[in-house]
Design an enzyme around this catalytic site. Structure first.
Site, PDB file in Angstrom:
ATOM      1  N   LYS A  32     -14.426  -7.143  -6.509  1.00  0.00           N
ATOM      2  CA  LYS A  32     -14.745  -7.337  -5.090  1.00  0.00           C
ATOM      3  C   LYS A  32     -16.258  -7.439  -4.967  1.00  0.00           C
ATOM      4  O   LYS A  32     -16.976  -6.594  -5.533  1.00  0.00           O
ATOM      5  CB  LYS A  32     -14.251  -6.149  -4.248  1.00  0.00           C
ATOM      6  CG  LYS A  32     -12.739  -6.024  -4.188  1.00  0.00           C
ATOM      7  CD  LYS A  32     -12.321  -4.778  -3.430  1.00  0.00           C
ATOM      8  CE  LYS A  32     -10.807  -4.658  -3.404  1.00  0.00           C
ATOM      9  NZ  LYS A  32     -10.362  -3.298  -2.997  1.00  0.00           N
TER      10      LYS A  32
ATOM     11  N   ASP B 234      -9.300  -0.777  -9.690  1.00  0.00           N
ATOM     12  CA  ASP B 234     -10.049  -1.220  -8.508  1.00  0.00           C
ATOM     13  C   ASP B 234     -11.214  -0.259  -8.264  1.00  0.00           C
ATOM     14  O   ASP B 234     -12.342  -0.530  -8.664  1.00  0.00           O
ATOM     15  CB  ASP B 234      -9.108  -1.305  -7.296  1.00  0.00           C
ATOM     16  CG  ASP B 234      -9.807  -1.828  -6.049  1.00  0.00           C
ATOM     17  OD1 ASP B 234     -10.981  -2.235  -6.148  1.00  0.00           O
ATOM     18  OD2 ASP B 234      -9.190  -1.821  -4.955  1.00  0.00           O
TER      19      ASP B 234
ATOM     20  N   LYS C  41       0.848  -1.194   0.000  1.00  0.00           N
ATOM     21  CA  LYS C  41       0.000   0.000   0.000  1.00  0.00           C
ATOM     22  C   LYS C  41       0.886   1.247   0.000  1.00  0.00           C
ATOM     23  O   LYS C  41       1.743   1.409   0.885  1.00  0.00           O
ATOM     24  CB  LYS C  41      -0.878   0.016   1.255  1.00  0.00           C
ATOM     25  CG  LYS C  41      -1.948  -1.075   1.259  1.00  0.00           C
ATOM     26  CD  LYS C  41      -3.072  -0.768   0.280  1.00  0.00           C
ATOM     27  CE  LYS C  41      -4.260  -1.692   0.481  1.00  0.00           C
ATOM     28  NZ  LYS C  41      -5.318  -1.425  -0.503  1.00  0.00           N
TER      29      LYS C  41
ATOM     30  N   GLU D  95      -1.905  -0.956  -9.067  1.00  0.00           N
ATOM     31  CA  GLU D  95      -3.355  -0.927  -8.882  1.00  0.00           C
ATOM     32  C   GLU D  95      -3.846   0.489  -8.602  1.00  0.00           C
ATOM     33  O   GLU D  95      -3.311   1.169  -7.728  1.00  0.00           O
ATOM     34  CB  GLU D  95      -3.710  -1.853  -7.705  1.00  0.00           C
ATOM     35  CG  GLU D  95      -5.175  -1.869  -7.352  1.00  0.00           C
ATOM     36  CD  GLU D  95      -5.517  -2.940  -6.312  1.00  0.00           C
ATOM     37  OE1 GLU D  95      -4.665  -3.804  -6.030  1.00  0.00           O
ATOM     38  OE2 GLU D  95      -6.629  -2.898  -5.783  1.00  0.00           O
TER      39      GLU D  95
HETATM   40 MG    MG Z   1      -7.184  -1.629  -4.125  1.00  0.00          MG
END
Ligand code: MG
Length: 365
Positions: free
Chosen positions: A267, A243, A162, A218
């Protein structure tokens, strides 16, 4: 098997360490659990996390959407009418994708229970063994390197790093992590919308020039910046994954038509459940694109549903990012899928295979 009622509960699982991204810091999983009741005594389980800064769903909105809009619309329906139920769920209220996902997960669980087979077999088969990556939270450089080395020791083959709160420091983070982990693990960079398109191209060119190899980058830019996603995808050799830009089938089709990404992160909490996730996997297949299956901060109830879906679409879903359950201090679910470090093993029981859930706090009303 007919849907006759439902219960709602809260489930709290403290995280082993705080989960930090460019968008938020979270210290515990605190999700809404849906128990769907039937005339046969079978119970279907669903789960929805609050993700205010991602989908807009909060505890209050999830409870209200399920209690007053979604569940009243499907009570009385036959579980065998699965496509009628999922279209009723999707049209019961706009947005509220987390609440819709919880309802769909519970209904798919029941549908597979009614057919007396594990959910992944009902969805098309595949292998019950999957391997997930692990998220390395955004932190100081030394801490992120230490967390990465620990993850390698625990057997993870891919790490999702991240970044996104400070591009200079982000580049330092990536260089240091790559230097210490080179050749032992694949690295995915998740920027969580933190960079501009120009910054991303410059950063990736600099990283590529210094020999840093990334599996993927991403969502470098803002969710609605499809021009930016396209600008980056057409200029860098590192594959680009969407995403936050890719919630629904129409967005995925536009991204792939415009060549604004190479890979889609699916997701269930963005798609509103399994039915739209299947549609997205099919669109990706039409374009020859691959997908990741991801999750929010969720326990093994809804993450298990995502794993079953991924197993049934293994030719398209080539990246597994289902580390929610291992970030928690305990697994509240008895039965079903096991999450052991990077190894996910789907159970052989009917549906999701859940026998009981510990620590549920039922919500009155
Ligand atoms: Mg993500």
């Amino acid at each position: 098997m007919k849907i006759t009622g439902f219960k709602l509960a809260k489930l709290c699982v403290p995280l082993i360490t705080p989960f930090k991204t460019a968008l938020r810091t979270v210290t515990k999983i605190e999700d809404i659990i849906l128990l769907v009741e039937t005339d046969t005594g079978n119970i279907g389980y669903g789960e929805a996390p609050p993700t205010a800064v991602i989908t807009g769903d909060t505890h209050g909105s999830i409870i209200d959407a399920l209690r007053y809009h979604i569940m009243p619309a499907i009570i009385g329906m036959e579980v065998s009418d699965l496509s009628a139920i999922t279209s009723t769920i999707q049209s019961a209220i706009v947005h509220n994708t987390n609440a819709k996902a919880a309802a769909e997960i519970a209904v798919y669980d029941l549908s597979a229970q009614a057919q007396n087979q594990p959910l992944y077999k009902m969805l098309g088969g595949g292998s019950p063994a999957l391997s997930t990556d692990l998220t390395i939270s955004l932190d100081g450089v030394d801490k992120m390197v230490a967390d990465s080395l620990l993850a390698i020791k625990q057997g993870y083959k891919t790490l999702k790093i991240k970044v996104g709160n400070n591009i200079e420091l982000d580049i330092k983070r990536i260089r240091e992590i790559y230097k210490h982990t080179k050749g032992r693990v694949g690295l995915i960079l998740d920027v969580n919308q933190g960079w501009s398109a120009e910054q991303t191209v410059k950063a990736l060119e600099a990283l590529e020039a210094s020999g840093v190899k990334l599996d993927l980058i991403e969502q470098p830019v803002k969710a609605d910046d499809i021009d930016g996603m396209q600008f980056i995808t057409q200029r860098v050799s590192t594959p680009v994954m969407a995403d936050e830009s890719a919630f629904n089938a129409a967005q995925v089709r536009e991204l792939l038509e415009r060549k604004a990404c190479d890979i889609i992160n699916i997701k269930l909490m963005k798609t509103g459940g399994i039915s739209n996730a299947i549609k997205i996997a099919n669109i990706a297949e039409d374009f020859g694109a691959k997908c990741m299956i991801g999750c929010m901060l969720e326990t093994s109830i809804s993450v298990s549903a995502a794993a079953h879906f991924a197993a049934a679409h293994a030719d398209i879903i080539t990246h597994i990012d289902l580390d929610g359950p291992v970030l928690g201090t305990f697994d509240p679910v008895e039965g079903g899928t096991t999450f052991n470090g990077p190894k996910i093993t789907l159970g052989d029981g009917p549906g999701l295979g859940i026998r009981a859930i510990k620590n549920l706090q039922y919500i009155e009303g």
